[in-house]
Design an enzyme around this catalytic site. Sequence first.
Site, PDB file in Angstrom:
ATOM      1  N   SER A  66       0.798  -1.217   0.000  1.00  3.24           N
ATOM      2  CA  SER A  66       0.000   0.000   0.000  1.00  3.24           C
ATOM      3  C   SER A  66       0.843   1.285   0.000  1.00  3.24           C
ATOM      4  O   SER A  66       1.618   1.522  -0.912  1.00  3.24           O
ATOM      5  CB  SER A  66      -0.942  -0.066   1.200  1.00  3.24           C
ATOM      6  OG  SER A  66      -1.817   1.009   1.244  1.00  3.24           O
ATOM      7  N   ASP A 283      -3.319   6.250  -3.016  1.00  2.62           N
ATOM      8  CA  ASP A 283      -2.116   5.692  -2.389  1.00  2.62           C
ATOM      9  C   ASP A 283      -1.508   4.637  -3.323  1.00  2.62           C
ATOM     10  O   ASP A 283      -1.975   4.443  -4.447  1.00  2.62           O
ATOM     11  CB  ASP A 283      -2.421   5.148  -0.984  1.00  2.62           C
ATOM     12  CG  ASP A 283      -3.233   3.875  -1.014  1.00  2.62           C
ATOM     13  OD1 ASP A 283      -3.869   3.608  -2.046  1.00  2.62           O
ATOM     14  OD2 ASP A 283      -3.232   3.135  -0.015  1.00  2.62           O
ATOM     15  N   ASP A 287      -6.274   2.181  -3.053  1.00  3.86           N
ATOM     16  CA  ASP A 287      -7.508   1.973  -2.284  1.00  3.86           C
ATOM     17  C   ASP A 287      -7.807   3.131  -1.333  1.00  3.86           C
ATOM     18  O   ASP A 287      -8.776   3.084  -0.584  1.00  3.86           O
ATOM     19  CB  ASP A 287      -7.526   0.610  -1.552  1.00  3.86           C
ATOM     20  CG  ASP A 287      -6.397   0.459  -0.562  1.00  3.86           C
ATOM     21  OD1 ASP A 287      -5.592   1.388  -0.413  1.00  3.86           O
ATOM     22  OD2 ASP A 287      -6.323  -0.625   0.057  1.00  3.86           O
ATOM     23  N   ALA A 380     -10.635   8.031   8.184  1.00  4.05           N
ATOM     24  CA  ALA A 380     -10.240   9.409   7.908  1.00  4.05           C
ATOM     25  C   ALA A 380      -9.149   9.464   6.837  1.00  4.05           C
ATOM     26  O   ALA A 380      -9.058  10.419   6.064  1.00  4.05           O
ATOM     27  CB  ALA A 380      -9.762  10.071   9.192  1.00  4.05           C
ATOM     28  N   ASN A 381      -8.323   8.406   6.749  1.00  4.62           N
ATOM     29  CA  ASN A 381      -7.214   8.390   5.788  1.00  4.62           C
ATOM     30  C   ASN A 381      -7.659   8.200   4.331  1.00  4.62           C
ATOM     31  O   ASN A 381      -6.824   8.108   3.443  1.00  4.62           O
ATOM     32  CB  ASN A 381      -6.204   7.314   6.172  1.00  4.62           C
ATOM     33  CG  ASN A 381      -6.815   5.913   6.171  1.00  4.62           C
ATOM     34  OD1 ASN A 381      -7.750   5.638   5.435  1.00  4.62           O
ATOM     35  ND2 ASN A 381      -6.282   5.037   7.002  1.00  4.62           N
ATOM     36  N   ARG A 505      -3.903   4.271  21.369  1.00  5.80           N
ATOM     37  CA  ARG A 505      -4.104   2.844  21.076  1.00  5.80           C
ATOM     38  C   ARG A 505      -2.833   2.272  20.435  1.00  5.80           C
ATOM     39  O   ARG A 505      -2.005   3.031  19.895  1.00  5.80           O
ATOM     40  CB  ARG A 505      -5.290   2.625  20.129  1.00  5.80           C
ATOM     41  CG  ARG A 505      -5.162   3.368  18.830  1.00  5.80           C
ATOM     42  CD  ARG A 505      -6.268   3.030  17.860  1.00  5.80           C
ATOM     43  NE  ARG A 505      -5.995   1.819  17.107  1.00  5.80           N
ATOM     44  CZ  ARG A 505      -5.212   1.759  16.011  1.00  5.80           C
ATOM     45  NH1 ARG A 505      -4.617   2.845  15.556  1.00  5.80           N
ATOM     46  NH2 ARG A 505      -5.041   0.626  15.380  1.00  5.80           N
ATOM     47  N   SER A 507      -0.870   0.529  17.550  1.00  2.03           N
ATOM     48  CA  SER A 507      -1.035   0.397  16.103  1.00  2.03           C
ATOM     49  C   SER A 507      -1.216  -1.077  15.755  1.00  2.03           C
ATOM     50  O   SER A 507      -0.666  -1.952  16.419  1.00  2.03           O
ATOM     51  CB  SER A 507       0.212   0.949  15.410  1.00  2.03           C
ATOM     52  OG  SER A 507       0.318   0.397  14.120  1.00  2.03           O
ATOM     53  N   GLY A 508      -1.980  -1.338  14.694  1.00  2.00           N
ATOM     54  CA  GLY A 508      -2.131  -2.715  14.230  1.00  2.00           C
ATOM     55  C   GLY A 508      -1.115  -3.037  13.148  1.00  2.00           C
ATOM     56  O   GLY A 508      -1.033  -4.165  12.689  1.00  2.00           O
ATOM     57  N   ARG A 514      -0.348   5.013  18.911  1.00  2.00           N
ATOM     58  CA  ARG A 514      -0.728   6.273  18.279  1.00  2.00           C
ATOM     59  C   ARG A 514      -1.584   7.064  19.260  1.00  2.00           C
ATOM     60  O   ARG A 514      -2.459   6.489  19.926  1.00  2.00           O
ATOM     61  CB  ARG A 514      -1.537   6.033  17.016  1.00  2.00           C
ATOM     62  CG  ARG A 514      -0.775   5.348  15.936  1.00  2.00           C
ATOM     63  CD  ARG A 514      -1.471   5.460  14.594  1.00  2.00           C
ATOM     64  NE  ARG A 514      -1.092   4.375  13.714  1.00  2.00           N
ATOM     65  CZ  ARG A 514       0.091   4.258  13.118  1.00  2.00           C
ATOM     66  NH1 ARG A 514       1.020   5.188  13.298  1.00  2.00           N
ATOM     67  NH2 ARG A 514       0.357   3.234  12.327  1.00  2.00           N
TER      68      ARG A 514
HETATM   69  P1  NG1 Z   1      -2.703   1.407  12.530  1.00  2.00           P
HETATM   70  O1  NG1 Z   1      -1.242   1.243  12.297  1.00  2.00           O
HETATM   71  O2  NG1 Z   1      -3.372   0.250  13.231  1.00  2.00           O
HETATM   72  O3  NG1 Z   1      -3.016   2.737  13.150  1.00  2.00           O
HETATM   73  C1  NG1 Z   1      -3.095   2.189   9.986  1.00  2.00           C
HETATM   74  C2  NG1 Z   1      -4.150   3.245   9.798  1.00  2.00           C
HETATM   75  C3  NG1 Z   1      -5.489   2.557   9.622  1.00  2.00           C
HETATM   76  C4  NG1 Z   1      -5.471   1.505   8.521  1.00  2.00           C
HETATM   77  C5  NG1 Z   1      -4.258   0.596   8.658  1.00  2.00           C
HETATM   78  C6  NG1 Z   1      -4.081  -0.353   7.490  1.00  2.00           C
HETATM   79  C7  NG1 Z   1      -4.376   5.431  10.906  1.00  2.00           C
HETATM   80  C8  NG1 Z   1      -4.410   6.179  12.169  1.00  2.00           C
HETATM   81  N1  NG1 Z   1      -4.223   4.106  11.001  1.00  2.00           N
HETATM   82  O4  NG1 Z   1      -3.431   1.406  11.104  1.00  2.00           O
HETATM   83  O5  NG1 Z   1      -6.472   3.516   9.418  1.00  2.00           O
HETATM   84  O6  NG1 Z   1      -5.570   2.076   7.259  1.00  2.00           O
HETATM   85  O7  NG1 Z   1      -3.051   1.343   8.844  1.00  2.00           O
HETATM   86  O8  NG1 Z   1      -3.389   0.213   6.428  1.00  2.00           O
HETATM   87  O9  NG1 Z   1      -4.484   6.014   9.822  1.00  2.00           O
HETATM   88 ZN    ZN Z   2      -3.696   1.189   0.226  1.00  2.00          ZN
END
Ligand code: NG1
Ligand code: ZN
Length: 543
Positions: A66, A283, A287, A380-381, A505, A507-508, A514
Amino acid sequence: MEHADSIRASTKEHNMVPGHVYRYGTAGFRMSADLLDAVTYRVGLLASLRSRKLSGRAIGIMITASHNPAVDNGVKIVDPQGEMLEQDWEKLATQLVNSRSDGELVELYHQLAKDHKIDLKSPAKVIYGRDTRPSGHTLVAALADALVATKTELVDYKILTTPQLHYLVRATNTAGTPLSYGKISEVGYYEKLADAFLRALRGKKINGRLLVDCANGVGGPKLKEFLKYLSSDRVAFDVTVVNDDVLRPEVLNLDCGADFVKTRQKAPPSPKPVPGKRYCSLDGDADRLIYYWTHPETGFFMFDGDRISSLAASFIGDLVNGAGLRDDLRIGVVQTAYANGASTNYITQHLKLPVLCTPTGVKHLHHAAQQFDIGVYFEANGHGTVLFSPYAIKAFKETPPQSPAQKENLDTLVALSDLINQTVGDAISDMLLVEVILAHKNWSLQDWATMTYTDLPNRLVRVEVDDKDEFQTTDAERRLCYPEGAQRDIDDVVAKYKNARAFARASGTENACRVYAEAATRIEAAELAERVSRIIIRYGRNL
Ligand code: NG1
Ligand code: ZN
């Protein structure tokens, strides 16, 4: 043991890099491409199991990282309706990929088949694509090895945008049924979009030129290809594609693209933004979508996912009312905690639509949006889409119109349900949707900004911690439930500011927390984010 010998033989060609623990996260497995060969091979094994479990329906695999830099890559599984992999299977993917030896891998593969009652002799099908990253080449070869070893039918679609692969998965699995999603080809995708775009526009004029920044990724060549399907005698759509260099891998997502615009809150430096012109950015895998323009005096102004979401909800809500379906169909909007509070207020108070908040990650938003007849969801992104239930589509097609105006509204709704990607957020499809709405409303970007709401000042900060997984949340990630005491400290700080909101929280997608803060002024938002970050750092150390 079916496939055991062939798996054992090909596994030897794909060695895991030792010393790493892998987790199937919100974006599948995503990391430095050097670490991904054996991971992708193992994901291929899992996808074959998943297809067999689902009676041979096609499973998709997308190779992309991405908006990440060019050196990264990623691998993600797509379920038969074009949706993200079911959550229970994310755990299985994590387990299989973390097998410590070839022997353990073969054993676990058979164990999973046994546990899930999968007949390894039954048919399986996997279809896949990749973005423009050079590492994608070797990764799809690793994937193909796994599919051949497990006697899985495969289709390599080569270079695609992520949403195109999702489209193809759904089209493959619905072909020949009343719910057929479209022709099973990239051309089918372009034809469906082009036709729906013209029907949705209904001859309305698109004002001025649109410049599309494609992040030097796959969106560039694919958008140019799409434009060939729009016959110029039926629509005047003046599009200039910029940042579409896919021959130099190092420029992918570099100082351009939707993530750059959203996180840096400025236009890409190149090409130099011309005040007053309409811009949007995709991006690296097309997507996500962000619109923006620069005003000669007030400077940069951005239209992020929250704005696209509220624009779509408002337009579709008006069409539904105009079609006489207001009392029949439930329309709702789904956001995450990162949505600007001003957008949430605008949607609930002005548009009078319900808003749900889910944890980060599109699979959560997608799932929540399915509760509505028309579910609008965006992060939001800029990642998001609008889902129409079969009931809603039937209503658009079968409601007898009481007037020519009602018929027009119904026809436009049918066209939108074809134009908007029903599987996943799709920057090209979403961009066409925004263009349709602006044309119908006869709005410039300035009109869009002034007729809606003003964002609350906000700040997003990344905080390094030893172990982000120690930070656990509740209430759609808006509150920390662990470490104990951290949320109380955040609440105390937030209470010192007017109209403020803040949360933290894990990050995933990376090993960090973040912190997001909103307040009445920019200075206060920055100060609040800073103070909450200090709390996170302090608790991160105490653990
Ligand atoms: P994480 O890293 O979990 O904050 C980020 C984006 C998500 C999502 C994922 C997958 C922010 C704050 N977080 O997640 O919205 O798009 O990457 O690409 O933008
Ligand atoms: Zn993407």
